[in-house]
Design a protein around this motif. Structure first.
Motif, PDB file in Angstrom:
ATOM      1  N   GLN A   2       0.851  -1.031  -0.171  1.00 49.58           N
ATOM      2  CA  GLN A   2      -0.206  -0.194  -0.037  1.00 49.58           C
ATOM      3  C   GLN A   2       0.728   1.317  -0.013  1.00 49.58           C
ATOM      4  O   GLN A   2       0.260   2.292  -0.365  1.00 49.58           O
ATOM      5  CB  GLN A   2      -0.921  -0.066   1.220  1.00 49.58           C
ATOM      6  N   GLN A   3       2.181   1.170   0.749  1.00 48.17           N
ATOM      7  CA  GLN A   3       3.003   2.440   0.672  1.00 48.17           C
ATOM      8  C   GLN A   3       4.164   1.895   0.129  1.00 48.17           C
ATOM      9  O   GLN A   3       5.180   1.374   0.575  1.00 48.17           O
ATOM     10  CB  GLN A   3       2.878   2.875   1.917  1.00 48.17           C
ATOM     11  N   PRO A  50      -2.590   5.607  -4.685  1.00 51.35           N
ATOM     12  CA  PRO A  50      -3.389   4.527  -4.569  1.00 51.35           C
ATOM     13  C   PRO A  50      -4.366   4.639  -5.753  1.00 51.35           C
ATOM     14  O   PRO A  50      -4.811   5.787  -6.375  1.00 51.35           O
ATOM     15  CB  PRO A  50      -4.390   4.643  -3.293  1.00 51.35           C
ATOM     16  N   PHE A  78       1.765   2.176  -3.245  1.00 49.46           N
ATOM     17  CA  PHE A  78       0.870   1.464  -3.940  1.00 49.46           C
ATOM     18  C   PHE A  78       1.373   0.306  -5.180  1.00 49.46           C
ATOM     19  O   PHE A  78       1.896   1.144  -6.049  1.00 49.46           O
ATOM     20  CB  PHE A  78      -0.338   1.856  -4.469  1.00 49.46           C
TER      21      PHE A  78
END
Length: 569
Positions: free
Chosen positions: A97-98, A164, A100
């Motif tokens: 997610q980090q 994202p 994405f």
């Protein structure tokens, strides 16, 4: 000839040319030779180009060929959602997610018809073209990609995004053979202009004869998955009368054509022997009043011109009682065939209905006066260039009627119909400086287009991606306003006030429905796009074939072609 084209293209790449395999040699005729099983499909036209990512090439035959010849990471299901195509992929999943990041694992045996592997370079090639080239379909998601890494010999692809992106499953459909196209003459704009140099689907091209109006496809013997039941599919172009005759005689097993009210009635008269379905396309016929035009940059002029347009008559003329007549596009982003579609068009009044009195008042307030029946300002006529893609319907009919309406209202019109690829890659892609398109003194690019009559393609199931692709700015477009940039969309629209809301929808920070509730009224108020109707074809399934269905929404029947067989319905 196609084999030669493949070799020439391969010679321009870093990959050694594949061995030439002749597809034209006829087998020795014997008494035991099996007659190939084939179906003939009636279509409107087979003229190129065939790049499914270009607005200029958007057509029923391009959609059909892409489903039969090209690999995709995800495919639509009958309920409108998408699923991983395990004919091509082992997996595709978000792994971080980090930042994405999505990891794609391609099957080891997936390869192009010249034996080159389908690999990471095909992902990278498509991403670069969709990010940089004008006139593409669904560019917004690709512009969020910050990096692509190739792993495991190109069979694992790690794609990193700058933000994202909930709509990531709409990307990397209809992959193209990068090893043949990346160094080809004319680059992206020439890609699939007249043929397919290699394929990665269950069928391959046997013959493509635009003069005769026929494309012949044969089972791809190098396809690594389930072979098609049929040996051959023939796409054959005909007019409405010819298609009716071919269905009646059984020469066509089914047809996928644009029909008017008379055509629908005559198809219905064929009785129970022919099953009829309406197949909506992901395309909306629109009028774009381009704010990058020096004339239409004035909001009052755009609003005045909008008020002079009889939208209902345009729709009636172009649909002529066909299936599109029931698919009026009364929203800026969502298409009318989508479940839960709700109109957002302001009513009464423009653009829902013409209001000549209001139109004249607005033009007067913008400094124009009507002299001898023509609107003039500072000694010059109010003159607009109206463009539509050459020989493409329904756009030619719409442009003709629109021109007649504007001329009757006192506006001078220069109607042009350039070739589709010139229209989208050059004329609608003129660099914009300080909000105005920059024309050049010489060459094809010297015609500034004020109004474009074109089809806008949704590009996928994610409405936030459609919103951003149709009305959003390029990521770097707002950084330096003193630099001329190619507009992010054919409309030339980039509004700094609306962009944060568009970005929030694209990245999932705001639910798409909430964003559209706020943005749709603003887009209507800008008077930049007048959607008319969603394009739709009539699928007529005759005798002698089994397994044909209407297919997933806005996709059509060709995705299930491997299962078609000759025989009773």
């Amino acid at each position: 000839m196609l084999a030669c084209a493949a070799v020439l293209l391969a010679a321009c790449s870093n990959t050694p040319p594949p061995p030439v395999v002749s597809s034209s040699a006829s087998p020795v005729s014997t008494s035991t030779t099996k007659t190939p099983s084939q179906v003939v499909v009636g279509v409107d036209d087979v003229l190129g180009g065939y790049n499914p990512h270009n607005l200029a090439d958007a057509s029923q035959v391009t959609s059909a060929l892409s489903q039969l010849l090209l690999p995709s990471v995800f495919r639509p299901k009958d309920d409108g959602s998408v699923e991983l195509d395990k004919n091509l992929m082992k997996s595709a999943e978000v792994v971080s997610q980090q930042p994405f990041t999505v990891a794609y694992t391609i099957r080891p045996d997936a390869s192009w018809s010249d034996s080159a592997p389908i690999a990471a370079e095909d992902f990278a090639y498509l991403r670069e073209a969709m990010r940089d080239q004008p006139g593409v379909i669904g560019a917004a998601g690709y512009r969020l990609i910050s990096d692509i890494q190739s792993r495991e010999g190109g069979k694992r692809v790690e794609v990193t995004f700058s933000k994202p992106y909930p709509g990531w499953q709409t990307l990397f459909g209809n992959l193209l053979p990068a090893h043949l196209l990346k160094d080809a003459p004319n680059g992206w704009q020439g890609a699939l202009a007249t043929a397919f140099p290699a394929v990665g689907g269950p069928y391959s091209i046997k013959g493509l004869d635009t003069a005769r109006g026929e494309i012949t496809l044969e089972r791809n013997e190098r396809y690594w998955e389930k072979p098609s039941a049929l040996d051959r599919i023939v796409l054959r172009a005909a007019d409405q009368e010819g298609t009716l005759a071919a269905l009646r005689s059984g020469n066509d097993q089914f047809a996928m054509t644009r029909t008017d009210g008379t055509g629908l009635k005559r198809l219905g008269e064929l009785g129970s022997a022919v099953q009829l379905h309406t197949v909506a396309r992901p395309t909306v016929a629109q009028i774009l009043l381009r704010p990058v035009s020096s004339t239409l940059s004035d909001p009052k002029v755009r609003e005045g011109v909008t008020a002079l347009i009889d939208r209902g008559k345009l729709i009636a003329e172009a649909t002529d009682g066909g299936p599109s007549d029931k698919l009026r596009a009364d929203a800026q982003v969502r298409v009318p065939s989508a479940p839960g579609f709700q109109p957002t068009i302001p009513a009464p009044g423009p653009p829902s209905a013409a209001d000549p009195v209001k139109g004249e008042e607005l033009l007067k307030s913008a400094g124009y006066a009507k002299e001898a029946g023509t609107w003039r300002k500072n000694g010059k006529n109010l003159s607009l260039v109206v463009a539509s893609p050459a020989k493409q319907e329904p756009y030619a009919t719409i442009a003709k009627e629109l021109t007649a309406q504007l001329v009757a209202a006192g506006i001078e019109v220069n109607a042009i119909a350039p070739q589709p690829r010139e229209l989208f890659s050059t004329l609608l892609a003129m660099p914009v400086l300080n909000g105005i398109q920059q024309t050049t003194p010489e060459g094809a690019g010297n015609v500034g287009i004020d109004i474009a009559v074109i089809g806008q393609v949704t590009g996928g199931a994610d409405v936030a991606s459609t919103l951003a692709s149709s009305f959003g700015c390029r990521p770097d477009q707002l950084a330096d306003k003193t630099k001329a940039v190619v507009p992010a969309n054919p409309l030339g629209f980039c509004d700094p006030a609306l962009q944060p809301s568009i970005d929030a929808a694209l990245t999932g920070a705001t639910p798409a429905a909430d964003a559209l509730s706020a943005l749709e009224p603003e887009l209507w108020r800008r008077n930049v796009a007048i959607p008319l109707f969603q394009l739709a074809d009539t699928l007529a399934i005759g005798s002698g074939i089994s397994g044909v269905t209407a297919g997933p929404p806005m996709v059509g029947p060709f995705g299930s072609a491997v299962n078609w067989t000759r025989g009773p319905k």
